[in-house]
Design a protein around this motif. Structure first.
Motif, PDB file in Angstrom:
ATOM      1  N   PRO A 184       0.980  -1.088  -0.047  1.00 33.37           N
ATOM      2  CA  PRO A 184       0.086  -0.222  -0.111  1.00 33.37           C
ATOM      3  C   PRO A 184       0.885   1.443  -0.040  1.00 33.37           C
ATOM      4  CG  PRO A 184       0.122  -1.036   2.393  1.00 33.37           C
ATOM      5  CD  PRO A 184       0.596  -1.841   1.408  1.00 33.37           C
ATOM      6  N   SER A 185       0.263   2.149  -0.438  1.00 36.35           N
ATOM      7  CA  SER A 185       0.979   3.665  -0.502  1.00 36.35           C
ATOM      8  C   SER A 185       0.361   4.702   0.659  1.00 36.35           C
ATOM      9  CB  SER A 185       1.073   4.284  -1.803  1.00 36.35           C
ATOM     10  OG  SER A 185      -0.494   4.293  -2.249  1.00 36.35           O
ATOM     11  N   ASP A 186      -0.745   4.469   1.239  1.00 34.12           N
ATOM     12  CA  ASP A 186      -1.395   5.307   1.824  1.00 34.12           C
ATOM     13  C   ASP A 186      -0.841   5.555   3.290  1.00 34.12           C
ATOM     14  OD1 ASP A 186      -3.395   5.867  -0.070  1.00 34.12           O
ATOM     15  OD2 ASP A 186      -4.139   3.945   0.531  1.00 34.12           O
ATOM     16  N   PRO A 187      -0.479   6.568   3.885  1.00 37.78           N
ATOM     17  CA  PRO A 187       0.097   6.797   5.251  1.00 37.78           C
ATOM     18  C   PRO A 187      -1.051   6.056   6.114  1.00 37.78           C
ATOM     19  CG  PRO A 187      -0.217   8.997   4.053  1.00 37.78           C
ATOM     20  CD  PRO A 187      -0.778   7.989   3.212  1.00 37.78           C
ATOM     21  N   GLY A 188      -0.245   5.535   7.189  1.00 37.45           N
ATOM     22  CA  GLY A 188      -1.156   4.662   8.099  1.00 37.45           C
ATOM     23  C   GLY A 188      -1.153   3.440   7.922  1.00 37.45           C
ATOM     24  N   ALA A 189      -0.989   3.134   6.749  1.00 40.64           N
ATOM     25  CA  ALA A 189      -0.786   1.476   6.333  1.00 40.64           C
ATOM     26  C   ALA A 189       0.220   0.614   6.992  1.00 40.64           C
ATOM     27  CB  ALA A 189      -1.070   1.398   4.698  1.00 40.64           C
ATOM     28  N   TRP A 190      -0.071  -0.538   7.497  1.00 41.65           N
ATOM     29  CA  TRP A 190       0.695  -1.347   8.140  1.00 41.65           C
ATOM     30  C   TRP A 190       0.604  -2.784   7.926  1.00 41.65           C
ATOM     31  CZ3 TRP A 190       1.593  -1.061  14.098  1.00 41.65           C
ATOM     32  CH2 TRP A 190       2.437  -1.632  14.766  1.00 41.65           C
ATOM     33  N   PRO A 191       0.889  -3.474   6.700  1.00 47.71           N
ATOM     34  CA  PRO A 191       0.603  -4.672   6.393  1.00 47.71           C
ATOM     35  C   PRO A 191       1.655  -5.659   6.736  1.00 47.71           C
ATOM     36  CG  PRO A 191       1.617  -3.444   4.674  1.00 47.71           C
ATOM     37  CD  PRO A 191       1.383  -2.656   5.411  1.00 47.71           C
ATOM     38  N   ALA A 192       1.178  -6.812   7.083  1.00 44.73           N
ATOM     39  CA  ALA A 192       2.412  -7.947   7.562  1.00 44.73           C
ATOM     40  C   ALA A 192       1.698  -9.223   7.288  1.00 44.73           C
ATOM     41  CB  ALA A 192       2.709  -7.720   8.932  1.00 44.73           C
ATOM     42  N   LEU A 193       2.587 -10.279   7.105  1.00 42.69           N
ATOM     43  CA  LEU A 193       2.476 -11.563   7.176  1.00 42.69           C
ATOM     44  C   LEU A 193       3.259 -12.176   8.483  1.00 42.69           C
ATOM     45  CD1 LEU A 193       1.429 -14.355   6.197  1.00 42.69           C
ATOM     46  CD2 LEU A 193       3.479 -14.527   4.855  1.00 42.69           C
ATOM     47  N   TRP A 194       2.508 -12.890   9.224  1.00 37.16           N
ATOM     48  CA  TRP A 194       3.169 -13.054  10.786  1.00 37.16           C
ATOM     49  C   TRP A 194       2.749 -14.539  11.324  1.00 37.16           C
ATOM     50  CZ3 TRP A 194       0.775 -11.096  15.505  1.00 37.16           C
ATOM     51  CH2 TRP A 194      -0.416 -10.223  15.211  1.00 37.16           C
ATOM     52  N   THR A 195       3.237 -15.048  12.429  1.00 38.01           N
ATOM     53  CA  THR A 195       2.548 -15.970  12.872  1.00 38.01           C
ATOM     54  C   THR A 195       2.494 -15.762  14.433  1.00 38.01           C
ATOM     55  OG1 THR A 195       5.033 -17.096  13.491  1.00 38.01           O
ATOM     56  CG2 THR A 195       3.769 -17.605  11.226  1.00 38.01           C
ATOM     57  N   TRP A 196       1.622 -16.547  15.144  1.00 34.44           N
ATOM     58  CA  TRP A 196       1.409 -16.212  16.446  1.00 34.44           C
ATOM     59  C   TRP A 196       0.766 -17.576  17.111  1.00 34.44           C
ATOM     60  CZ3 TRP A 196       2.624 -12.570  19.788  1.00 34.44           C
ATOM     61  CH2 TRP A 196       1.859 -12.350  20.973  1.00 34.44           C
ATOM     62  N   LYS A 197       0.925 -17.720  18.421  1.00 33.63           N
ATOM     63  CA  LYS A 197       0.429 -18.790  19.281  1.00 33.63           C
ATOM     64  C   LYS A 197       0.723 -18.875  20.420  1.00 33.63           C
ATOM     65  CE  LYS A 197       0.222 -23.748  19.386  1.00 33.63           C
ATOM     66  NZ  LYS A 197       0.577 -25.030  18.821  1.00 33.63           N
ATOM     67  N   ASN A 198      -0.329 -18.857  21.483  1.00 36.32           N
ATOM     68  CA  ASN A 198      -0.194 -18.930  22.690  1.00 36.32           C
ATOM     69  C   ASN A 198       0.813 -17.800  23.416  1.00 36.32           C
ATOM     70  OD1 ASN A 198      -1.757 -21.107  22.710  1.00 36.32           O
ATOM     71  ND2 ASN A 198      -0.003 -22.518  22.782  1.00 36.32           N
ATOM     72  N   GLY A 199       0.516 -16.566  22.922  1.00 38.96           N
ATOM     73  CA  GLY A 199       1.013 -15.498  23.394  1.00 38.96           C
ATOM     74  C   GLY A 199       2.506 -15.194  22.758  1.00 38.96           C
ATOM     75  N   ASN A 200       2.949 -16.211  21.884  1.00 40.49           N
ATOM     76  CA  ASN A 200       4.292 -15.945  21.568  1.00 40.49           C
ATOM     77  C   ASN A 200       4.054 -16.564  20.086  1.00 40.49           C
ATOM     78  OD1 ASN A 200       7.260 -15.785  21.319  1.00 40.49           O
ATOM     79  ND2 ASN A 200       7.690 -17.060  23.063  1.00 40.49           N
ATOM     80  N   GLY A 201       5.397 -17.183  19.688  1.00 41.44           N
ATOM     81  CA  GLY A 201       5.384 -17.712  18.191  1.00 41.44           C
ATOM     82  C   GLY A 201       5.249 -16.653  17.116  1.00 41.44           C
ATOM     83  N   GLU A 202       5.710 -15.462  17.305  1.00 42.38           N
ATOM     84  CA  GLU A 202       5.776 -14.401  16.178  1.00 42.38           C
ATOM     85  C   GLU A 202       7.005 -14.470  15.357  1.00 42.38           C
ATOM     86  OE1 GLU A 202       5.184  -9.657  15.497  1.00 42.38           O
ATOM     87  OE2 GLU A 202       4.991 -10.336  17.520  1.00 42.38           O
ATOM     88  N   ILE A 203       6.746 -14.867  14.194  1.00 44.56           N
ATOM     89  CA  ILE A 203       7.920 -14.627  13.168  1.00 44.56           C
ATOM     90  C   ILE A 203       7.150 -13.769  12.303  1.00 44.56           C
ATOM     91  CG2 ILE A 203       9.164 -15.588  11.378  1.00 44.56           C
ATOM     92  CD1 ILE A 203      10.146 -16.630  14.188  1.00 44.56           C
ATOM     93  N   ASP A 204       7.817 -12.737  11.887  1.00 46.33           N
ATOM     94  CA  ASP A 204       7.250 -11.536  10.932  1.00 46.33           C
ATOM     95  C   ASP A 204       7.850 -11.999   9.720  1.00 46.33           C
ATOM     96  OD1 ASP A 204       5.736 -10.307  12.953  1.00 46.33           O
ATOM     97  OD2 ASP A 204       7.468  -9.059  13.509  1.00 46.33           O
ATOM     98  N   SER A 205       7.178 -12.456   8.805  1.00 44.96           N
ATOM     99  CA  SER A 205       7.881 -12.706   7.445  1.00 44.96           C
ATOM    100  C   SER A 205       7.927 -11.430   6.665  1.00 44.96           C
ATOM    101  CB  SER A 205       6.973 -13.424   6.515  1.00 44.96           C
ATOM    102  OG  SER A 205       6.775 -14.836   6.920  1.00 44.96           O
ATOM    103  N   PHE A 206       7.152 -10.232   6.945  1.00 49.19           N
ATOM    104  CA  PHE A 206       7.398  -9.012   6.610  1.00 49.19           C
ATOM    105  C   PHE A 206       6.570  -7.915   7.488  1.00 49.19           C
ATOM    106  CE2 PHE A 206       3.668  -9.272   4.023  1.00 49.19           C
ATOM    107  CZ  PHE A 206       3.110  -8.075   3.870  1.00 49.19           C
ATOM    108  N   GLU A 207       6.882  -6.700   7.521  1.00 45.08           N
ATOM    109  CA  GLU A 207       6.075  -5.748   8.026  1.00 45.08           C
ATOM    110  C   GLU A 207       6.428  -4.439   7.053  1.00 45.08           C
ATOM    111  OE1 GLU A 207       5.264  -4.970  12.610  1.00 45.08           O
ATOM    112  OE2 GLU A 207       7.158  -6.151  12.648  1.00 45.08           O
TER     113      GLU A 207
END
Length: 257
Positions: A133-156
């Motif tokens: 996206p090009s608009d101010p405020g946009a914050w796209p991501a692909l990521w993982t999550w489980k049980n309060g953890n497990g976060e791998i950010d493929s991208f932000e």
């Protein structure tokens, strides 16, 4: 990982890529893997079976999370699909967050809460192709999550750093800012993949390995996938300018094992 607005970041040093090119979803760069889960949005959004979109355990209140400098208020209707492309839309809402800010309804896809309940695990390679996206405020991501953890950010991604992707391993450690003036830009399609290795998480941009963290996720990692369009509240990156809706598009999400 958050890159402050207007900051200068150094990109990852290019690394050699092995195996098949994944630039167009043609396969995993990891030898011997085949697709085990995918959605190309050719039949709309598969709510219920593949995806849920009304809540996530990664958000404090289920459908919103002002603690993370987000204006998000999840609304399943803000993700639609047509002609094999999913469109995520964020727009001002009538909801007020606990911090007093006006929320924006926005779209999120997660495998958590779906009937399949699909989870990536150690050794998997996950990939998506998105139009940034090009608009101010946009914050796209692909990521993982489980049980309060497990976060791998493929991208932000934040449009105020127009050529930069944030790549982060929150499970153990490892982070990098990938800058690619020829491959990463507002309004540009880009293919991003992540191999969740036990000893190293590897990131790929348009089929080319761009960063290895040399830490990995360990042998017992598993987590749900999340693809979403968050909205910045303004602390670290600009909040939306006015009330014009923000959009992001995606062509697919695929997992190889």
């Amino acid at each position: 990982m958050t890159v402050r607005a207007g900051s200068t970041a150094t990109g990852a040093k290019p690394l050699a890529t092995s195996g098949a090119s994944a630039s167009d979803g043609g396969g995993s760069p990891v030898s011997g893997q085949s697709a085990v889960w995918s959605d190309d949005f050719s039949h709309g959004i598969d709510w219920g079976t593949k995806w849920a979109g009304d809540k996530t355990s990664s958000y404090r209140y289920g459908n919103h999370n002002p603690d993370d400098n987000k204006l998000d208020w999840l609304d399943q209707s803000d993700v639609t699909a047509s002609n094999g492309v999913a469109t995520f839309t964020a727009q001002p809402s009538s909801h007020t967050l606990e911090n007093g800010k006006q929320a924006w309804t926005t779209g999120l896809l997660t495998t958590e809460g779906s009937s399949e309940g699909f989870q990536v695990r150690t050794g998997d390679y996950a990939e998506t192709r998105v139009k940034l996206p090009s608009d101010p405020g946009a914050w796209p991501a692909l990521w993982t999550w489980k049980n309060g953890n497990g976060e791998i950010d493929s991208f932000e991604y934040h449009p105020d750093n127009p050529n930069l992707l944030e790549l982060t391993n929150h499970v153990t450690s490892g982070a990098d800012y990938y800058t690619g003036t020829g491959t990463v830009a507002p309004g540009q399609w880009v293919t991003i993949g992540t191999h969740y290795g036990a000893d190293s998480v590897d990131w790929y941009v348009n089929g080319r390995k761009v960063y290895s963290d040399s830490h990995g996720v360990g042998s017992s990692f598993s987590a749900y996938l999340i693809l979403n369009l968050s909205v910045s509240a303004g602390a670290y990156h600009p909040a939306p300018a006015g009330s014009t809706p923000i959009t992001m598009q995606a062509q697919y999400v695929k997992v190889y094992r």
